[in-house]
Design a protein around this motif. Structure first.
Motif, mmCIF file in Angstrom:
data_model
loop_
_atom_site.group_PDB
_atom_site.id
_atom_site.type_symbol
_atom_site.label_atom_id
_atom_site.label_comp_id
_atom_site.label_asym_id
_atom_site.label_seq_id
_atom_site.Cartn_x
_atom_site.Cartn_y
_atom_site.Cartn_z
ATOM 1 N N ASN A 30 14.096 -8.689 94.499
ATOM 2 C CA ASN A 30 12.635 -8.598 94.633
ATOM 3 C C ASN A 30 12.066 -7.075 94.597
ATOM 4 O O ASN A 30 13.240 -6.152 95.209
ATOM 5 N N ILE A 31 11.134 -6.509 95.362
ATOM 6 C CA ILE A 31 10.630 -5.546 94.976
ATOM 7 C C ILE A 31 10.125 -5.133 96.834
ATOM 8 O O ILE A 31 9.591 -6.040 97.456
ATOM 9 N N PHE A 32 10.530 -4.113 97.380
ATOM 10 C CA PHE A 32 10.382 -3.924 98.916
ATOM 11 C C PHE A 32 10.040 -2.770 98.534
ATOM 12 O O PHE A 32 9.857 -1.598 98.114
ATOM 13 N N LEU A 33 8.583 -2.235 100.275
ATOM 14 C CA LEU A 33 7.898 -1.340 100.416
ATOM 15 C C LEU A 33 8.658 -0.845 101.911
ATOM 16 O O LEU A 33 8.445 -1.396 103.029
ATOM 17 N N LEU A 34 9.266 1.127 101.473
ATOM 18 C CA LEU A 34 8.742 0.948 102.928
ATOM 19 C C LEU A 34 8.566 2.300 103.515
ATOM 20 O O LEU A 34 8.234 2.831 102.168
ATOM 21 N N VAL A 129 21.282 3.835 83.010
ATOM 22 C CA VAL A 129 22.075 3.345 84.018
ATOM 23 C C VAL A 129 22.095 1.896 84.383
ATOM 24 O O VAL A 129 23.579 1.078 84.996
ATOM 25 N N ARG A 130 21.156 0.976 84.285
ATOM 26 C CA ARG A 130 21.717 -0.441 84.342
ATOM 27 C C ARG A 130 21.878 -0.751 86.180
ATOM 28 O O ARG A 130 22.290 -1.386 86.151
ATOM 29 N N PHE A 163 11.142 -4.508 86.359
ATOM 30 C CA PHE A 163 13.032 -4.914 87.479
ATOM 31 C C PHE A 163 13.256 -6.194 87.596
ATOM 32 O O PHE A 163 14.269 -6.910 87.632
ATOM 33 N N SER A 164 12.062 -6.961 88.102
ATOM 34 C CA SER A 164 12.761 -8.629 88.085
ATOM 35 C C SER A 164 13.325 -8.685 87.009
ATOM 36 O O SER A 164 14.238 -9.943 87.890
ATOM 37 N N ARG A 165 13.243 -9.313 85.924
ATOM 38 C CA ARG A 165 13.124 -9.389 84.897
ATOM 39 C C ARG A 165 15.213 -9.100 85.045
ATOM 40 O O ARG A 165 16.311 -10.015 84.235
ATOM 41 N N THR A 169 17.419 -4.722 92.764
ATOM 42 C CA THR A 169 16.492 -4.751 94.022
ATOM 43 C C THR A 169 16.059 -3.336 94.496
ATOM 44 O O THR A 169 16.815 -3.039 94.051
ATOM 45 N N VAL A 170 14.485 -3.642 94.306
ATOM 46 C CA VAL A 170 14.169 -2.624 94.294
ATOM 47 C C VAL A 170 12.907 -1.884 95.859
ATOM 48 O O VAL A 170 12.460 -2.960 96.407
ATOM 49 N N LEU A 171 14.101 -0.684 95.721
ATOM 50 C CA LEU A 171 13.280 -0.282 97.520
ATOM 51 C C LEU A 171 11.618 0.960 97.153
ATOM 52 O O LEU A 171 12.149 1.991 96.706
ATOM 53 N N LEU A 172 10.525 0.882 96.850
ATOM 54 C CA LEU A 172 9.478 1.889 96.918
ATOM 55 C C LEU A 172 9.575 2.827 98.001
ATOM 56 O O LEU A 172 9.303 2.091 99.351
ATOM 57 N N LEU A 173 9.151 3.773 97.954
ATOM 58 C CA LEU A 173 8.685 5.375 99.032
ATOM 59 C C LEU A 173 7.711 4.931 99.684
ATOM 60 O O LEU A 173 7.355 5.377 98.363
#
Length: 503
Positions: A30-34, A129-130, A163-165, A169-173
């Motif tokens: 999933n994608i997360f926002l920090l 990089v994958r 990215f979900s495909r 796990t994504v961390l957006l700053l």
């Protein structure tokens, strides 16, 4: 998610305390926002997130649009970290045509080319990089390139689906530098973590975080204090006493002074809280030390948290009363800590107290004083809530807690800076009073939830032998007002116990 079991896997952040707030970590894929202003610790948390993944054998990618790779690696080294070969740092730099004024195009909007080229560059790095974990730093640059809320939202949605495909796990700053009120990503992200920095009128800055949403998962709500020090970010989850229950064999514990035990109706119940209330200098700390000494004599461990006195002076002063705190500490039975209220948040303080009880198995805890603790938490309402949760937690762990509070004034009508008498199980009241040209001290118990206690007032003294409690002052009235009057039938005797020349 594990396709065989249907269980959502969790990517731990590795940040002490943060995974507890998130009830395990970040749900994989999933994608997360920090988000937070510059200096709140976003990059430090993101680096720890990637390093934790690398330690678990997961490849990581840090895409930076605002910092250089050199700056990132330098920041990691400042915490004693080394970015391993499993972590790639990809620095997105403007193409030469956008830097060279001679090559600036004018027929098309430059933002169209910049956003499209930046997106292709980021996705190209991802394909090479994958990674299993990816950090995108920061959204403010993408927001500026998009120039409109619609394009910005569509771009973030495109990143999310792409990215979900791959199951990353994504961390957006987001440093909130371009638009602090933009909530576009909040509805897109799986969870939102907000970091804040507060600047008090005096003392070090205070940092706190809050999880405002987490789809399909429970999390610990509210604000949680955190600190950035060498070694990274440490989060201090808000204490919820109701989550910690244990079965206790409660019984009375002695103070080590039989006369004081008589005043207390046989002693203090184990796992209860006691408030020692009185003006400055009446001996509130000594009463707490008396119970520490008694606990060590029983073979138990104890903890003393001092807000108001320098440890060297405390050791010298108490050694003259027969309490060698330094020797007790060196023997391992006593944890003594001087707390700087200007540098420590209430959340971190509660965490330190918990560590003494949970890890060191301390059964007696003295906090001296609540006035110093209040300096760490200027908002009185929040202070009472913090104290309530801390006392409830300690009580449920079987630890006996002693709080001291200095009242304003010396004799007559006195008030405490904050009223917590209703929280404590037992309240011991200390007072000065004048008799025959001497200033004396008196003690009484005005509240005890767990059983009876004496209703009398007794004189006490502090000398070379520690705490000495005299008989009840039955023939005098007005002791608590400071100037007693004799109401007995015979000639007025000397009050209480003989005055101590050393006192």
């Amino acid at each position: 998610m594990d396709t065989e079991t249907g269980i959502t896997l969790t990517a731990r952040t590795g940040v002490p305390g943060l995974d507890e707030v998130l009830m395990g970590g970040l749900a994989e894929g999933n994608i997360f926002l920090l988000e937070g202003a510059p200096g709140t610790g976003k990059t430090t948390i993101a680096l720890r997130f990637l390093i934790t993944g690398a330690e678990a054998g997961e490849r990581g990618l840090y895409v930076t649009l605002s910092e250089t790779e050199k700056e990132l690696r330098s920041g990691a080294r400042s915490h004693g970290w080394r970015l391993s070969d499993a972590i790639d740092v990809f620095e997105v730099v403007p193409p030469e045509s956008l830097v060279d004024a001679e090559h600036q195009q004018s027929l098309l909007y430059s933002s169209d080319l910049e956003l499209g080229e930046t997106t292709r560059t980021i996705l190209g790095a991802f394909e090479r990089v994958r990674p299993k974990r990816i950090v995108l730093d920061s959204l403010s640059e993408i927001r500026l390139l998009a120039q409109s809320s619609l394009r910005y939202r569509r771009q973030i949605l495109a990143f999310k689906h792409y990215f979900s495909r791959s199951g990353a796990t994504v961390l957006l700053l987001d440093d909130l530098s371009s638009d602090s009120n933009d909530k576009t990503v909040h509805s897109i992200a799986h969870a939102v973590i907000k970091l804040e920095e507060l600047a008090p009128a005096y003392g070090a800055e205070r940092r706190r975080l809050r999880v405002s949403k987490y789809r399909g998962r429970q999390f610990r709500g509210g604000y949680h204090d955190f600190a950035i020090r060498t070694g990274g970010v440490s989060v201090f989850p808000r204490l919820v006493a109701a989550e910690h229950r244990s079965r206790l064999d409660r019984g009375s514990i002695s103070s080590g002074v039989s006369e004081l035990d008589d005043v207390l109706g046989g002693g203090i119940e184990r796992g209860s809280s006691t408030l020692v209330l009185g003006p400055a200098g009446t001996g509130k700390s000594t009463f707490g030390l008396q119970f520490i000494w008694a606990a060590l004599q029983r073979g138990e461990k104890a903890a003393l948290f001092v807000f108001d006195e320098e440890l060297g002076l405390l050791f010298d002063r108490t050694r003259q009363m027969g309490f060698d705190l330094e020797a007790m500490r060196d023997a391992g039975g006593l944890h003594v800590e001087q707390v700087d209220a200007a540098e420590l948040s209430p959340g971190e303080f509660a965490q330190r107290v918990r560590a003494c009880v949970d890890d060191a198995q301390a059964k007696t805890v003295v906090i001296d004083s609540l006035n110093g603790y209040q300096a760490a938490m200027p908002e009185e309402n929040a202070l009472v809530l913090h104290i309530h949760e801390l006392l409830q937690y300690l009580n449920r762990q079987g630890a006996s807690t002693f709080l001291t509070v200095a009242q304003h004034g010396l004799v007559g009508d006195m008030r405490a800076p904050v009223d917590v008498t209703y929280l404590a199980d037992t309240v011991i009241l200390l007072r000065y009073f004048e008799a025959r040209g001497h200033v004396r001290r008196a003690v009484s118990v005005i509240k005890k939830r767990t059983g009876g206690h004496e209703k009398t007032i007794r004189e006490f003294q502090i000398g070379a032998n520690g705490l000495t409690v005299g008989p009840a002052l039955n023939d005098f009235q007005g002791v608590l007002r400071g100037v007693p009057s004799f109401v007995g039938q015979d000639t007025p005797p000397d009050v209480g116990i003989a005055p101590n020349d050393d006192d």
